[in-house]
Write an enzyme that holds these catalytic residues in place. Structure first.
Site, PDB file in Angstrom:
ATOM      1  N   ARG A 210      -0.958  -4.884  -6.408  1.00 58.19           N
ATOM      2  CA  ARG A 210      -0.563  -6.298  -6.461  1.00 58.19           C
ATOM      3  C   ARG A 210       0.724  -6.433  -7.254  1.00 58.19           C
ATOM      4  O   ARG A 210       0.802  -5.980  -8.391  1.00 58.19           O
ATOM      5  CB  ARG A 210      -1.645  -7.149  -7.122  1.00 58.19           C
ATOM      6  CG  ARG A 210      -2.956  -7.210  -6.414  1.00 58.19           C
ATOM      7  CD  ARG A 210      -3.843  -8.283  -7.059  1.00 58.19           C
ATOM      8  NE  ARG A 210      -5.242  -8.043  -6.742  1.00 58.19           N
ATOM      9  CZ  ARG A 210      -6.098  -7.435  -7.544  1.00 58.19           C
ATOM     10  NH1 ARG A 210      -5.700  -7.040  -8.739  1.00 58.19           N
ATOM     11  NH2 ARG A 210      -7.338  -7.243  -7.180  1.00 58.19           N
TER      12      ARG A 210
ATOM     13  N   GLU B 257      -2.097  -0.477   8.100  1.00 54.71           N
ATOM     14  CA  GLU B 257      -3.089  -1.371   8.683  1.00 54.71           C
ATOM     15  C   GLU B 257      -2.485  -2.251   9.765  1.00 54.71           C
ATOM     16  O   GLU B 257      -1.265  -2.355   9.891  1.00 54.71           O
ATOM     17  CB  GLU B 257      -3.717  -2.250   7.590  1.00 54.71           C
ATOM     18  CG  GLU B 257      -2.725  -3.125   6.857  1.00 54.71           C
ATOM     19  CD  GLU B 257      -3.310  -3.740   5.587  1.00 54.71           C
ATOM     20  OE1 GLU B 257      -4.298  -3.200   5.048  1.00 54.71           O
ATOM     21  OE2 GLU B 257      -2.762  -4.758   5.118  1.00 54.71           O
TER      22      GLU B 257
ATOM     23  N   HIS C 184       3.413  -7.601   1.746  1.00 55.17           N
ATOM     24  CA  HIS C 184       2.721  -8.549   2.624  1.00 55.17           C
ATOM     25  C   HIS C 184       1.777  -9.438   1.827  1.00 55.17           C
ATOM     26  O   HIS C 184       1.342  -9.092   0.723  1.00 55.17           O
ATOM     27  CB  HIS C 184       1.946  -7.809   3.713  1.00 55.17           C
ATOM     28  CG  HIS C 184       0.942  -6.824   3.183  1.00 55.17           C
ATOM     29  ND1 HIS C 184       1.275  -5.529   2.852  1.00 55.17           N
ATOM     30  CD2 HIS C 184      -0.381  -6.939   2.905  1.00 55.17           C
ATOM     31  CE1 HIS C 184       0.208  -4.883   2.414  1.00 55.17           C
ATOM     32  NE2 HIS C 184      -0.829  -5.736   2.437  1.00 55.17           N
TER      33      HIS C 184
ATOM     34  N   HIS D  84       0.842  -1.193   0.000  1.00 56.28           N
ATOM     35  CA  HIS D  84       0.000   0.000   0.000  1.00 56.28           C
ATOM     36  C   HIS D  84       0.880   1.248   0.000  1.00 56.28           C
ATOM     37  O   HIS D  84       1.984   1.246   0.567  1.00 56.28           O
ATOM     38  CB  HIS D  84      -0.899   0.022   1.229  1.00 56.28           C
ATOM     39  CG  HIS D  84      -1.707  -1.220   1.405  1.00 56.28           C
ATOM     40  ND1 HIS D  84      -2.587  -1.675   0.451  1.00 56.28           N
ATOM     41  CD2 HIS D  84      -1.769  -2.123   2.426  1.00 56.28           C
ATOM     42  CE1 HIS D  84      -3.155  -2.790   0.860  1.00 56.28           C
ATOM     43  NE2 HIS D  84      -2.664  -3.085   2.062  1.00 56.28           N
TER      44      HIS D  84
END
Length: 337
Positions: free
Chosen positions: A204, A126, A184, A108
């Site tokens: 991605r 997050e 991740h 991200h």
């Protein structure tokens, strides 16, 4: 709509917004006894969401059916608190992730990258909390200390890319703080609570060669993903969970220094008293392994939370109590700004 006065605004439960995902699993229905949509792979339940097209609405009480965005507009800082930088929308997105297969290798962006792209991308940091995990489940988070950027670029389209990542065995009670820029992937067999900035921007870099029922692969974002990746960060995102039980209440700070949110783990065996005015923020309460009752200071029952459910307590609510409803130690997560 006649909104209640802020002094009469109770803690709020919302109707989950279920999301179909190619990697969706069955742990929400098996363990949480959720009635997920039939005929699809349900991968996510957005528990508290102020996102267009996937907005939370109040589940019960006199505000039943009212969208979260309307509550934010009407109550403003009485709902969100004094720490929020923006009162135009709710600052966090709370999800359950049900991974039947592993998710893509992704990253991200941070604020700086979003400004450089200037394409509507939103920054996202997050945290994951492992609620349950099947045998052999893994979490991949962060680059290995020995991996180089050149190696990563050479292997990004190969299954060997996994060898350049930090891989951890999934353990219920463990948490992971995934800052923007950290590579991740959630392994199959995980049921996680995800607490994140209100963003839906994901790049991605690999989908492990996966295709859908029509033989089509999902879009990759290699260029933007490489630019968003922080190749200098080799920290371990894992926050090990505590072990053992006690006959008294315990509190553990999982994320305490983030500018985006703070998360505490409460291990409760008896009543817990708290107060939103101390934090100057809303409180989000999530039941992890047992039912919990949320009561006002005068012991009036506000709502009951089943395992996996979350509740938003407005910043102006003040003092309240959490009461475990099951025998043994009940784990609750508290999220604030």
């Amino acid at each position: 709509m006649n909104f209640p006065e802020i002094n009469n605004l109770a803690p709020l439960k919302f109707i989950p917004v279920y999301q179909e995902r190619i990697w969706g699993g069955t742990l929400m229905s098996e363990l949480l006894k959720r009635e997920t949509p039939a005929g699809i792979k349900t991968g996510e339940a957005w528990e508290i969401s102020d996102r267009p097209g996937a907005e939370s609405v109040v589940a019960e009480g006199e505000l039943a059916g009212v969208p979260l965005s309307e509550l934010v507009r009407h109550y403003g800082r009485n709902l969100i608190g004094s720490k929020a930088l923006d009162t135009k929308r709710f600052p966090l997105l709370i999800k359950l992730i049900d991974a039947g297969e592993r998710l893509s290798l992704q990253v991200h962006p941070d604020e700086q990258v979003c400004r450089r792209f200037a394409d509507g991308s939103e920054p996202k940091t997050e945290m994951w909390y492992v609620i349950a995990a099947r045998k052999g489940a893994q979490i991949m988070a962060g680059l290995s200390s020995k991996a180089t950027k050149l190696q990563f670029m050479e292997l990004v389209n190969s299954p060997e890319i996994e060898n350049l990542l930090q891989c951890h065995r999934s353990v219920p009670g463990d948490a992971y703080y995934i800052t923007a820029g950290v590579l991740h992937a959630i392994g199959g067999g995980n049921l996680l609570l995800e607490i994140q900035q209100n963003s839906d921007t994901t790049y991605r870099l690999s989908d492990w060669g996966r295709v859908d029922a029509e033989g089509k692969s999902r879009e990759l974002h290699l260029d933007k993903g490489m630019q968003a990746t922080d190749f200098f960060n080799r920290n371990t995102p894992r926050i090990p969970g505590v072990t053992g039980q006690a006959n008294f209440n315990r509190k553990y700070q999982l994320v305490n220094k983030s500018q985006y949110f703070r998360v505490s783990e409460l291990r409760l065996v008896t009543e817990w008293r708290d107060d939103t005015s101390v934090d100057g923020s809303f409180h989000i309460i999530t039941a992890i392994n047992g039912k919990v009752a949320i009561e006002s200071e005068d012991r009036e029952l506000c709502c009951e939370l089943e395992i996996g459910r979350s509740c938003l307590i407005p910043a102006a609510f003040g003092r309240y109590r959490l009461n475990p409803m099951d025998d043994g130690e009940t784990t609750v997560l508290k999220t604030t700004l």
